[in-house]
Write a protein that holds these residues in place. Structure first.
Motif, PDB file in Angstrom:
ATOM      1  N   MET A  34      66.832  45.711  53.123  1.00 22.00           N
ATOM      2  CA  MET A  34      65.762  46.022  54.050  1.00 22.00           C
ATOM      3  C   MET A  34      64.549  45.143  53.724  1.00 22.00           C
ATOM      4  N   THR A  35      63.965  44.560  54.728  1.00 22.09           N
ATOM      5  CA  THR A  35      62.815  43.685  54.502  1.00 22.09           C
ATOM      6  C   THR A  35      61.528  44.506  54.509  1.00 22.09           C
ATOM      7  N   ARG A  36      60.584  44.015  53.736  1.00 25.07           N
ATOM      8  CA  ARG A  36      59.280  44.682  53.669  1.00 25.07           C
ATOM      9  C   ARG A  36      58.441  44.262  54.860  1.00 25.07           C
ATOM     10  N   PRO A  37      57.606  45.151  55.362  1.00 24.25           N
ATOM     11  CA  PRO A  37      56.707  44.745  56.443  1.00 24.25           C
ATOM     12  C   PRO A  37      55.684  43.740  55.919  1.00 24.25           C
ATOM     13  N   PRO A  38      55.104  42.942  56.798  1.00 25.96           N
ATOM     14  CA  PRO A  38      54.131  41.939  56.342  1.00 25.96           C
ATOM     15  C   PRO A  38      52.891  42.584  55.724  1.00 25.96           C
ATOM     16  N   LEU A  39      52.177  41.768  54.949  1.00 27.66           N
ATOM     17  CA  LEU A  39      51.010  42.263  54.217  1.00 27.66           C
ATOM     18  C   LEU A  39      49.943  42.830  55.149  1.00 27.66           C
ATOM     19  N   TYR A  40      49.770  42.207  56.308  1.00 27.32           N
ATOM     20  CA  TYR A  40      48.707  42.674  57.201  1.00 27.32           C
ATOM     21  C   TYR A  40      48.979  44.059  57.777  1.00 27.32           C
ATOM     22  N   THR A  41      50.231  44.533  57.727  1.00 31.84           N
ATOM     23  CA  THR A  41      50.494  45.909  58.151  1.00 31.84           C
ATOM     24  C   THR A  41      50.492  46.865  56.960  1.00 31.84           C
ATOM     25  N   ARG A  42      50.907  46.384  55.783  1.00 31.89           N
ATOM     26  CA  ARG A  42      50.912  47.243  54.599  1.00 31.89           C
ATOM     27  C   ARG A  42      49.505  47.437  54.058  1.00 31.89           C
ATOM     28  N   ARG A  43      48.761  46.370  53.930  1.00 29.07           N
ATOM     29  CA  ARG A  43      47.406  46.417  53.367  1.00 29.07           C
ATOM     30  C   ARG A  43      46.480  45.532  54.205  1.00 29.07           C
ATOM     31  N   PRO A  44      45.992  46.048  55.312  1.00 29.27           N
ATOM     32  CA  PRO A  44      45.189  45.215  56.217  1.00 29.27           C
ATOM     33  C   PRO A  44      43.878  44.721  55.592  1.00 29.27           C
ATOM     34  N   PHE A  45      43.244  45.554  54.754  1.00 22.99           N
ATOM     35  CA  PHE A  45      41.988  45.107  54.134  1.00 22.99           C
ATOM     36  C   PHE A  45      42.226  43.925  53.204  1.00 22.99           C
ATOM     37  N   LEU A  46      43.257  44.015  52.379  1.00 20.96           N
ATOM     38  CA  LEU A  46      43.582  42.934  51.452  1.00 20.96           C
ATOM     39  C   LEU A  46      43.973  41.666  52.201  1.00 20.96           C
ATOM     40  N   ALA A  47      44.747  41.810  53.258  1.00 21.86           N
ATOM     41  CA  ALA A  47      45.145  40.648  54.052  1.00 21.86           C
ATOM     42  C   ALA A  47      43.926  39.983  54.683  1.00 21.86           C
ATOM     43  N   GLY A  48      42.988  40.775  55.180  1.00 23.01           N
ATOM     44  CA  GLY A  48      41.772  40.215  55.763  1.00 23.01           C
ATOM     45  C   GLY A  48      40.913  39.521  54.724  1.00 23.01           C
ATOM     46  N   LEU A  49      40.851  40.099  53.521  1.00 27.67           N
ATOM     47  CA  LEU A  49      40.077  39.490  52.441  1.00 27.67           C
ATOM     48  C   LEU A  49      40.685  38.150  52.021  1.00 27.67           C
ATOM     49  N   ILE A  50      41.997  38.105  51.923  1.00 26.70           N
ATOM     50  CA  ILE A  50      42.668  36.862  51.547  1.00 26.70           C
ATOM     51  C   ILE A  50      42.436  35.794  52.612  1.00 26.70           C
ATOM     52  N   ARG A  51      42.440  36.202  53.866  1.00 27.53           N
ATOM     53  CA  ARG A  51      42.212  35.232  54.941  1.00 27.53           C
ATOM     54  C   ARG A  51      40.811  34.635  54.866  1.00 27.53           C
ATOM     55  N   GLN A  52      39.850  35.382  54.362  1.00 27.10           N
ATOM     56  CA  GLN A  52      38.470  34.906  54.305  1.00 27.10           C
ATOM     57  C   GLN A  52      38.121  34.236  52.975  1.00 27.10           C
ATOM     58  N   LEU A  53      39.094  34.001  52.102  1.00 25.88           N
ATOM     59  CA  LEU A  53      38.814  33.383  50.808  1.00 25.88           C
ATOM     60  C   LEU A  53      38.125  32.019  50.910  1.00 25.88           C
ATOM     61  N   PRO A  54      38.513  31.126  51.835  1.00 32.79           N
ATOM     62  CA  PRO A  54      37.787  29.848  51.916  1.00 32.79           C
ATOM     63  C   PRO A  54      36.291  30.039  52.181  1.00 32.79           C
ATOM     64  N   LEU A  55      35.954  30.929  53.105  1.00 30.82           N
ATOM     65  CA  LEU A  55      34.545  31.192  53.384  1.00 30.82           C
ATOM     66  C   LEU A  55      33.865  31.820  52.171  1.00 30.82           C
ATOM     67  N   LEU A  56      34.541  32.724  51.494  1.00 32.44           N
ATOM     68  CA  LEU A  56      33.973  33.367  50.311  1.00 32.44           C
ATOM     69  C   LEU A  56      33.676  32.346  49.217  1.00 32.44           C
ATOM     70  N   VAL A  57      34.575  31.395  49.019  1.00 32.85           N
ATOM     71  CA  VAL A  57      34.358  30.347  48.011  1.00 32.85           C
ATOM     72  C   VAL A  57      33.109  29.541  48.345  1.00 32.85           C
ATOM     73  N   VAL A  58      32.970  29.151  49.603  1.00 34.42           N
ATOM     74  CA  VAL A  58      31.793  28.371  50.014  1.00 34.42           C
ATOM     75  C   VAL A  58      30.518  29.199  49.855  1.00 34.42           C
ATOM     76  N   LEU A  59      30.553  30.451  50.273  1.00 37.12           N
ATOM     77  CA  LEU A  59      29.359  31.298  50.165  1.00 37.12           C
ATOM     78  C   LEU A  59      28.960  31.559  48.720  1.00 37.12           C
ATOM     79  N   VAL A  60      29.922  31.743  47.843  1.00 39.91           N
ATOM     80  CA  VAL A  60      29.604  31.950  46.422  1.00 39.91           C
ATOM     81  C   VAL A  60      28.964  30.686  45.846  1.00 39.91           C
ATOM     82  N   ALA A  61      29.494  29.521  46.197  1.00 43.32           N
ATOM     83  CA  ALA A  61      28.908  28.268  45.706  1.00 43.32           C
ATOM     84  C   ALA A  61      27.484  28.087  46.237  1.00 43.32           C
ATOM     85  N   VAL A  62      27.252  28.416  47.498  1.00 48.19           N
ATOM     86  CA  VAL A  62      25.898  28.323  48.056  1.00 48.19           C
ATOM     87  C   VAL A  62      24.974  29.315  47.355  1.00 48.19           C
TER      88      VAL A  62
END
Length: 99
Positions: free
Chosen positions: A1-29
């Motif tokens: 049986m296959t696991r459901p994708p991350l965005y359905t299992r843990r939507p907050f974590l999936a959204g956070l991972i998607r925004q990592l490039p912006l987070l890196v830039v904002l932390v550097a700024v």
């Protein structure tokens, strides 16, 4: 049986991972702004400029589904604006005499 994708299992974590490039830039700024606040203005502005250039490179290299909110306009416009402002800020900062 296959696991459901991350965005359905843990939507907050999936959204956070998607925004990592912006987070890196904002932390550097934020680090650059902190340096400016403690009177290392030249180094701080160079850090901010390089963070913007890095944001432009991330926008250029990452696919649309991974870049998150760094994608505001079309890819060429985002890259030119981020990298152009970053290079201009760094160049102007380094060209100011003294310091």
């Amino acid at each position: 049986m296959t696991r459901p994708p991350l965005y359905t299992r843990r939507p907050f974590l999936a959204g956070l991972i998607r925004q990592l490039p912006l987070l890196v830039v904002l932390v550097a700024v934020a680090v650059g702004l902190l340096m400016v606040a403690v009177e290392h203005w030249r180094r701080g502005l160079v850090v901010i400029g390089l963070a913007l250039v890095a944001g432009g490179l991330l926008r250029l290299l990452l696919p649309v589904r991974r870049v998150g909110f760094l994608a505001v306009r079309s890819r060429p416009v985002d890259v030119v604006l981020l990298a152009g402002v970053g290079i201009a800020l760094t160049a102007v900062t380094l060209s100011v005499p003294g310091g």
